[in-house]
Design a protein around this motif. Structure first.
Motif, PDB file in Angstrom:
ATOM      1  N   ALA A  37       0.833  -1.051   0.176  1.00 30.13           N
ATOM      2  CA  ALA A  37       0.059  -0.054   0.117  1.00 30.13           C
ATOM      3  C   ALA A  37       0.863   1.185  -0.098  1.00 30.13           C
ATOM      4  O   ALA A  37       0.393   2.117  -0.591  1.00 30.13           O
ATOM      5  CB  ALA A  37      -0.781   0.138   1.047  1.00 30.13           C
ATOM      6  N   PHE A  38       1.967   1.242   0.667  1.00 29.06           N
ATOM      7  CA  PHE A  38       2.831   2.581   0.523  1.00 29.06           C
ATOM      8  C   PHE A  38       3.603   2.660  -0.457  1.00 29.06           C
ATOM      9  O   PHE A  38       3.663   3.597  -1.005  1.00 29.06           O
ATOM     10  CB  PHE A  38       4.030   2.321   1.878  1.00 29.06           C
ATOM     11  CG  PHE A  38       4.680   3.534   1.725  1.00 29.06           C
ATOM     12  CD1 PHE A  38       4.315   4.280   2.859  1.00 29.06           C
ATOM     13  CD2 PHE A  38       6.018   3.365   1.239  1.00 29.06           C
ATOM     14  CE1 PHE A  38       5.396   5.341   2.990  1.00 29.06           C
ATOM     15  CE2 PHE A  38       6.600   4.656   1.232  1.00 29.06           C
ATOM     16  CZ  PHE A  38       6.491   5.541   2.145  1.00 29.06           C
ATOM     17  N   VAL A  39       3.754   1.759  -1.317  1.00 28.57           N
ATOM     18  CA  VAL A  39       4.476   1.969  -2.723  1.00 28.57           C
ATOM     19  C   VAL A  39       3.499   2.258  -3.463  1.00 28.57           C
ATOM     20  O   VAL A  39       3.496   3.082  -4.248  1.00 28.57           O
ATOM     21  CB  VAL A  39       5.048   0.368  -3.218  1.00 28.57           C
ATOM     22  CG1 VAL A  39       5.336   0.512  -4.680  1.00 28.57           C
ATOM     23  CG2 VAL A  39       6.191  -0.014  -2.288  1.00 28.57           C
ATOM     24  N   ALA A  40       2.338   1.759  -3.375  1.00 34.46           N
ATOM     25  CA  ALA A  40       1.337   2.320  -4.389  1.00 34.46           C
ATOM     26  C   ALA A  40       0.728   3.723  -4.085  1.00 34.46           C
ATOM     27  O   ALA A  40       0.390   4.701  -5.144  1.00 34.46           O
ATOM     28  CB  ALA A  40      -0.078   1.280  -4.277  1.00 34.46           C
ATOM     29  N   ALA A  41       0.829   3.951  -2.682  1.00 31.50           N
ATOM     30  CA  ALA A  41       0.564   5.696  -2.403  1.00 31.50           C
ATOM     31  C   ALA A  41       1.370   6.397  -2.698  1.00 31.50           C
ATOM     32  O   ALA A  41       1.155   7.724  -2.987  1.00 31.50           O
ATOM     33  CB  ALA A  41      -0.067   5.532  -1.136  1.00 31.50           C
ATOM     34  N   HIS A  42       2.914   6.121  -2.781  1.00 30.90           N
ATOM     35  CA  HIS A  42       4.017   7.026  -2.753  1.00 30.90           C
ATOM     36  C   HIS A  42       4.915   6.627  -3.887  1.00 30.90           C
ATOM     37  O   HIS A  42       6.004   6.297  -3.661  1.00 30.90           O
ATOM     38  CB  HIS A  42       4.808   6.883  -1.576  1.00 30.90           C
ATOM     39  CG  HIS A  42       3.775   7.505  -0.099  1.00 30.90           C
ATOM     40  ND1 HIS A  42       3.304   6.549   0.269  1.00 30.90           N
ATOM     41  CD2 HIS A  42       3.593   8.678   0.084  1.00 30.90           C
ATOM     42  CE1 HIS A  42       2.572   7.072   1.333  1.00 30.90           C
ATOM     43  NE2 HIS A  42       2.796   8.396   1.300  1.00 30.90           N
ATOM     44  N   PRO A  43       4.610   6.490  -5.297  1.00 28.11           N
ATOM     45  CA  PRO A  43       5.204   6.156  -6.298  1.00 28.11           C
ATOM     46  C   PRO A  43       6.569   6.793  -6.530  1.00 28.11           C
ATOM     47  O   PRO A  43       7.525   6.133  -6.786  1.00 28.11           O
ATOM     48  CB  PRO A  43       4.194   6.261  -7.438  1.00 28.11           C
ATOM     49  CG  PRO A  43       3.115   7.045  -7.156  1.00 28.11           C
ATOM     50  CD  PRO A  43       3.105   6.925  -5.799  1.00 28.11           C
ATOM     51  N   GLN A  44       6.391   8.146  -6.354  1.00 30.19           N
ATOM     52  CA  GLN A  44       7.881   8.877  -6.789  1.00 30.19           C
ATOM     53  C   GLN A  44       8.876   8.624  -5.515  1.00 30.19           C
ATOM     54  O   GLN A  44       9.885   8.565  -5.999  1.00 30.19           O
ATOM     55  CB  GLN A  44       7.222  10.488  -6.688  1.00 30.19           C
ATOM     56  CG  GLN A  44       6.623  10.834  -7.905  1.00 30.19           C
ATOM     57  CD  GLN A  44       6.217  12.348  -7.817  1.00 30.19           C
ATOM     58  OE1 GLN A  44       6.023  12.898  -7.019  1.00 30.19           O
ATOM     59  NE2 GLN A  44       6.651  12.785  -9.200  1.00 30.19           N
ATOM     60  N   ILE A  45       8.291   8.410  -4.519  1.00 32.35           N
ATOM     61  CA  ILE A  45       9.340   8.090  -3.339  1.00 32.35           C
ATOM     62  C   ILE A  45       9.750   6.758  -3.452  1.00 32.35           C
ATOM     63  O   ILE A  45      11.054   6.436  -3.486  1.00 32.35           O
ATOM     64  CB  ILE A  45       8.627   8.106  -1.970  1.00 32.35           C
ATOM     65  CG1 ILE A  45       8.452   9.733  -1.759  1.00 32.35           C
ATOM     66  CG2 ILE A  45       9.451   7.726  -0.760  1.00 32.35           C
ATOM     67  CD1 ILE A  45       7.539   9.900  -0.416  1.00 32.35           C
TER      68      ILE A  45
END
Length: 212
Positions: A37-45
């Motif tokens: 979920a974190f990867v999906a929510a923060h693609p640029q990071i």
């Protein structure tokens, strides 16, 4: 317990300042649960971090690395970012043994600088001590080192840390619960004490036994 009084102390985290079970039973499962979920929510990071992860499915690789307790820098970096959210919303609180804040204050009063060296990322280290069960302990710490400096069982890592701090290796005292890390530190010229909080064979069994 030491050949002479050191000018600074270098601390491991797991098994030394904090419970191993806290990392294994709370931090790792939290990161595993929220990673996708974190990867999906923060693609640029996440993108530059995932670029350093092999495989067609980097997220699956990262989850496997968590299960295998791998000390890979991309994983440690991403875990630190995920944990930051948990600490910020109060879901997570960093575990430290009761003698840890007492020792940090005692060493600070004696004029000793204290540094952390852990396989967890520097960001994750700051979170544990900045949001600990004993409050914000960060003001008692002078710096942090992680695997970007080198592996914890590599003698050169300890020489680099001493150089970064600006001390001769012999002026630095390292504390860890891992014999291989103690051996590497001693080989680099550091003073080093093995801690075993369960009471097994070791140099010390509590930070209360260490200076002054």
């Amino acid at each position: 317990m030491t050949s002479h009084t050191p000018k600074a102390i270098l601390l491991d985290i797991e098994g030394t300042t904090s419970s191993i079970s806290f990392v294994a039973d709370e931090l790792f499962p939290y990161a595993r649960k929220h990673l996708a979920a974190f990867v999906a929510a923060h693609p640029q990071i996440a993108a530059p971090i995932l670029a350093d992860v092999p495989g067609d499915d980097p997220v699956a690789t990262l989850i496997r690395w968590i299960d295998e307790d791998r000390k890979e820098t991309p994983l440690k970096t991403l875990q630190g970012l995920i944990w930051a959210q948990g600490y910020a919303d109060g879901t997570l609180t960093g575990h430290v043994y009761p003698d840890t804040p007492e020792a940090l204050r005692r060493w600070a009063a004696a004029g000793l600088k204290v540094y952390i060296y852990s396989s967890g990322s520097i960001a994750a280290q700051k979170l544990i001590f900045g949001h600990s069960v004993a409050g914000d302990l960060a003001p008692l710490l002078s710096g942090y080192f992680d695997t970007t400096t080198g592996p914890k069982r590599d003698t050169d890592s300890y020489a680099r840390i001493a150089g970064a701090i600006g001390l001769r290796p012999s002026e630095l005292l390292f504390l860890s619960d891992m014999p291989a890390e103690i051996d590497a530190a001693r080989a680099a010229g550091l003073q080093a004490l093995l801690i075993d909080r369960a009471g097994g064979p070791a140099d010390i069994h509590s930070l209360a036994e260490v200076l002054p």
